[in-house]
Each structure stands twice: as structure tokens, then as C-alpha cells.
Enzyme design. Sequence first.
Site, PDB file in Angstrom:
ATOM      1  N   ARG A 249      68.423 -16.148  19.542  1.00 44.96           N
ATOM      2  CA  ARG A 249      68.009 -15.705  18.662  1.00 44.96           C
ATOM      3  C   ARG A 249      68.189 -16.333  17.247  1.00 44.96           C
ATOM      4  O   ARG A 249      69.410 -16.441  16.890  1.00 44.96           O
ATOM      5  CB  ARG A 249      67.885 -14.026  18.546  1.00 44.96           C
ATOM      6  CG  ARG A 249      67.174 -13.425  19.303  1.00 44.96           C
ATOM      7  CD  ARG A 249      65.742 -13.369  19.503  1.00 44.96           C
ATOM      8  NE  ARG A 249      65.058 -12.789  20.407  1.00 44.96           N
ATOM      9  CZ  ARG A 249      64.681 -13.255  21.713  1.00 44.96           C
ATOM     10  NH1 ARG A 249      65.012 -14.320  21.970  1.00 44.96           N
ATOM     11  NH2 ARG A 249      63.910 -12.570  22.542  1.00 44.96           N
ATOM     12  N   HIS A 296      60.258 -22.410  20.142  1.00 45.89           N
ATOM     13  CA  HIS A 296      60.610 -21.235  21.313  1.00 45.89           C
ATOM     14  C   HIS A 296      59.730 -21.381  22.627  1.00 45.89           C
ATOM     15  O   HIS A 296      59.183 -20.419  23.034  1.00 45.89           O
ATOM     16  CB  HIS A 296      60.105 -19.856  20.586  1.00 45.89           C
ATOM     17  CG  HIS A 296      60.920 -18.810  21.050  1.00 45.89           C
ATOM     18  ND1 HIS A 296      61.153 -17.542  20.120  1.00 45.89           N
ATOM     19  CD2 HIS A 296      61.404 -18.466  22.208  1.00 45.89           C
ATOM     20  CE1 HIS A 296      61.687 -16.937  21.253  1.00 45.89           C
ATOM     21  NE2 HIS A 296      61.920 -17.204  22.119  1.00 45.89           N
TER      22      HIS A 296
END
Length: 338
Positions: A249, A296
Site C-alpha cells: 500500500r 496497481h
Amino acid sequence: MNNSHRPCAALAMARDAAKAVLGPDALAALARVCDLEPHTVLDDFSTQQARTVLRDVEVLVTGWGCPPLDAAALTAAPRLRAVVHTAGSVRGHITPECWERGIEVSSAAAANALPVAEYTVAMILLSGKRVLERARAFRTSRRRDEWLGLSEGVGNYGRTVGILSASMVGRRVIELLRPYDLNVLLHDPYVCDDEARALGVRPVGIEELFAGSDVVSVHTPLLPATRGLVGRGLIAALRHEAVLINTARGAVLDQDALTEAALAGRVRAVLDVTDPEVLPPDHPLWECDHVTITPHLAGSQGNEWGRLADLAVAELARWAAGDGFAHAVRRERLAYLA
């Protein structure tokens, strides 16, 4: 034990997630092991249709975009006994009320970990040969570089890779790195030295991990204790032109400190996640030659969603047969999970 029965089940997730992950073959496989509510995807538990479906459901097959299973939703689902999640983290929809009710929970995190680990290993190897940077330079120059004059810092023989956190993904990365001539270090405060050695890695403190690695790959879940964990001091400790890879993250890193170090040419980075996602259009990392940013994409996409569906079907079949989940999520482990 085998007390197989056909539980009543329904899908609960965003409609586009259901369409992407659960194709016709997956739906047919689910229908072979449960009585699946036809033509219904629940993305809002407060509607009359949802309350009608939830009244009889024993199992919810959930995915990205599933609403929280809060007290109101659970009241509408008096027979609910299990949740089979077709993605990784269950934090977004499994509430304390679920655990208090004794609902069993399964996750496809193990299936989703593999493509993330594959991406990570690919980037470790590519960064060792400086493939991405050299490809950009080659596109501009249209001339072969002076390959016989390259420094010993280029290549993957004997490089040291530091793994930050033996999470599900971190462990898969360690496993996939075994065939290569690399030295692998691990920092994870929840892994004892004997367990680390059993994984085939050398356990070290977090400062030694950053100071002693040519590549550091971050696999730490974002928790209150890990927000900003990779701060200015650790980034400053990295070797000159070391590579920092983040598939966890974005907020685990101090992005300002990383930006300064990358712009100065001290470190290189491969970021599949940033904070925020997506970075503002004028953020300096977009134009930094030492940084590769991907959208991502490391987790399951395209045909890899089939792996998530297959795991969910297998989990539901085990549960219906009375054998329990192979990939159960335990409440007591939530403090350490993404």
C-alpha cells in the site's frame, strides 16, 4: 467428516466484479455445490430484493464492492453461516458482528498473492539488469549501450534482496526467488529466527534490511502501526541506486522522502501503489527517470480472476461437505492481515 448438503447461496459484490470474476464456467461450478440464487448480485443490503434473498441465505459469495455485513444486514440474514470471499482482504465487509455471530469466513488472498509475487520477482530481476531504464534510453538513442563497460552493479548474480514482511505475498516471493543466485534477507517482527531460516532467508533488523540490500520489496499490510513505516531514515539508509519495490500500500512509504531520494538519483523505485492512487498529474515522480509506476496491476487481472473463482468454488465445496475452509480467516489474525 462428510455431511454434504447444498447450502442456499447468493452473490454479494459490485456487479462489475461479479461479471469479471465469476464467468459462466465459475457460476456453473458454484451451482454444482450450492443452490445459487439465480440472476441476483447483491450490492446493497438495504433493498427489499436484498432482504428477500438474505432471508434464506446460508452462504454469501462475496467480492470487491460487497457492502458491510453490519448488524442490519445480519438481522436480515438469520440463516447466514459462512462467507466465501473471491478477493483478498475482508476488512471492507466483515464486521465485528460477523465474528460475534460465529460466521465462518474464507478468503481468496492466497490465490491473489501469486500474481503479486510474480510481478515482484519480475521487477527484482528486471531492475537488476536495469531493463526498464535501459529500454527507455535505447528508445531515445536507437543505439546499443556500452555493455562491456557496464559496472558490476548491473546484473542479478549475488545481489541481496530484502523482504519487508513475511506476509502471504512476501512468502510467495521468497519461494519464487529460490532458483536464483540471490541472497535473501527478511525483516518481520512476527517471524522468529528459526522460522525465517526454515524459509531459507536470513532474519535481520529493519535497519540492516535497508542498509544491506540491493533491492527492498515491501509486503507489509497497511495497519495503523505500519502507516509511514518506511520513513525518511530507512530510505536514507538504502545503498546508492538501490531499488525500492512497493506492491503493498502506498501509505506504508513516506512518499515525500522517496520522491526526494529518487529525484536526487540516490535510489530507484518500482511502485505499483502510491498515496494517493492515482498521483496528481503534476507529481514529480511521473517524470522521474529512476522510478517506474504501474497502475496497481500486480494483483489478479484478466484470466487470473479464474484462479480466485476456482479457489472460492473449492472452499464452498469443502464447507458444504462439512470439511471446513482450507483458507479460513481467523479473527485473531486480523491485526496482522491486509
